[in-house]
Scaffold this motif. Structure first.
Motif, short mmCIF file in Angstrom:
data_model
loop_
_atom_site.label_atom_id
_atom_site.label_comp_id
_atom_site.label_asym_id
_atom_site.label_seq_id
_atom_site.Cartn_x
_atom_site.Cartn_y
_atom_site.Cartn_z
N ALA A 1 0.91 -1.25 0.16
CA ALA A 1 0.00 -0.01 0.07
C ALA A 1 0.65 1.24 -0.08
O ALA A 1 0.16 2.44 -0.13
CB ALA A 1 -0.66 -0.01 1.24
N THR B 1 2.98 4.55 -1.02
CA THR B 1 2.87 5.24 -2.23
C THR B 1 4.08 5.72 -2.54
O THR B 1 4.68 6.41 -1.43
CB THR B 1 1.65 6.18 -2.28
OG1 THR B 1 0.63 5.65 -2.09
CG2 THR B 1 2.07 7.28 -3.59
N TRP C 1 0.34 5.69 -7.78
CA TRP C 1 -0.53 5.33 -6.71
C TRP C 1 -1.30 4.06 -6.92
O TRP C 1 -1.97 3.70 -7.79
CB TRP C 1 -1.45 6.48 -6.61
CG TRP C 1 -0.76 8.05 -6.62
CD1 TRP C 1 -0.76 8.78 -7.86
CD2 TRP C 1 -0.54 8.83 -5.41
NE1 TRP C 1 -0.12 9.87 -7.59
CE2 TRP C 1 -0.12 10.04 -6.15
CE3 TRP C 1 -0.54 8.72 -4.23
CZ2 TRP C 1 0.49 11.08 -5.40
CZ3 TRP C 1 -0.02 9.60 -3.57
CH2 TRP C 1 0.59 10.80 -4.17
N ASN C 2 -1.23 3.62 -5.46
CA ASN C 2 -2.19 2.51 -5.24
C ASN C 2 -1.86 1.11 -6.08
O ASN C 2 -2.82 0.90 -6.79
CB ASN C 2 -3.51 2.77 -4.99
CG ASN C 2 -4.06 3.85 -4.05
OD1 ASN C 2 -3.37 3.72 -3.16
ND2 ASN C 2 -4.64 4.75 -4.56
N ASP D 1 -2.06 -2.10 -7.59
CA ASP D 1 -2.91 -3.46 -7.41
C ASP D 1 -2.72 -4.45 -7.99
O ASP D 1 -2.29 -4.32 -9.47
CB ASP D 1 -4.45 -2.65 -7.60
CG ASP D 1 -5.50 -4.00 -7.31
OD1 ASP D 1 -5.47 -4.70 -8.40
OD2 ASP D 1 -5.84 -4.22 -6.35
N ALA E 1 -2.54 0.61 -11.39
CA ALA E 1 -2.41 1.97 -10.61
C ALA E 1 -3.03 2.96 -11.14
O ALA E 1 -3.34 3.19 -12.54
CB ALA E 1 -0.69 1.83 -10.64
#
Length: 266
Positions: free
Chosen positions: A23, A25, A44-45, A47, A70
């Motif tokens: 998680a 960033t 960001w983020n 996944d 992302a």
């Protein structure tokens, strides 16, 4: 013998800690040779596979297609994004590599959500069982001005060997109350090297029992699988109920729960 299904998906060990790392960033750093330092690009983020534990399970012969996505931002906009997944101590010395080109959907003038399909294939990029475990994700973005940025940060995925468990079998049946009951099941794990399932040897599995036809399963014994992958335990028959084996998985192998066998006690 009466059999009742009792399947579930278990969470991989250390999933919570692993997800916390993912998680994070991180501010992206420019690639060597980029036209200019583009400190404005951010990822960001990250996944993986739309999964909270960021884990992908791969069978012995079948390729597995999964997603990596992302949100990517840059003051000049986002032109394209790709994701490199590599295994090893560094990208330069990596012994495994997977790459996926992303499809980007603009969210506004400076941000896009970019998701790629990545293929894990025992015939191509997973030819060794040693490749199971943590893979590092390096996102690569081209902004609206043509500047290239490679992301640095704690972007990780876990590629695991798929496990299977046979139907649990309890014998004899029917069984007299107070008599011994033998409960068996066999575990196998994907061997990417052999492209076949192999016995899962020396791993702990939980023998679980549920009285009647409803309610939770309770662990009654802890068993280690033998050289052929079999788990076998002897218990006293007390009442009608179901027995099953539960494997919690490891950092390299997926968790699995076997089908339960319902026992008729007379």
């Amino acid at each position: 013998m009466r059999r009742r299904a009792a399947t579930a998906t278990a969470t991989a060990t250390a999933a919570t800690a692993f997800s916390a790392v993912l998680a994070v960033t991180a501010l992206a750093a420019p690639a060597t040779g980029a036209p200019k330092i583009d400190s404005g690009t951010k990822f960001w983020n990250i996944d993986v596979n739309h999964n909270r534990d960021y884990t992908v399970s791969v069978e012995s012969t079948q390729k597995r297609v999964f997603t990596v996505g992302a949100t990517v931002t840059d003051p000049s906009g986002v032109r394209s994004v790709s994701y490199e997944l590599w295994h090893g101590k560094s990208r330069a010395s990596a012994d495994g590599l997977m790459v996926g080109a992303a499809h980007c959907v603009p969210l506004n003038e400076t941000a896009s959500f970019c998701e790629a399909l990545v293929t894990a294939d025992p015939k191509v990029n997973l030819r060794s069982n040693a490749l199971a475990g943590v893979w590092t994700i390096t996102p690569v973005a081209v902004d609206g001005d043509g500047n290239v940025t490679r992301g640095n940060g704690a972007y990780l995925a876990r590629i695991t060997r798929h496990t299977s468990m046979s139907q649990t079998v309890a014998t004899p049946q029917p069984v007299k109350k107070g008599a011994n009951l033998t409960v068996k099941a066999r575990m196998t794990v994907a061997s990417w090297e052999k492209r076949a399932d192999a016995p899962l040897i020396g791993h702990q599995v939980l023998l679980q029992y549920r009285k009647g036809t409803s309610g939770p399963f309770v662990t009654v014994k802890k068993i280690k699988t033998d050289r052929n992958g079999w788990a076998s335990a002897t218990v006293k028959a007390t009442a009608d109920g179901a027995y099953r084996y539960n494997f919690a998985g490891t950092s390299l192998t997926t968790a699995t729960i076997g089908w339960a066998d319902f026992v008729d006690v007379r």
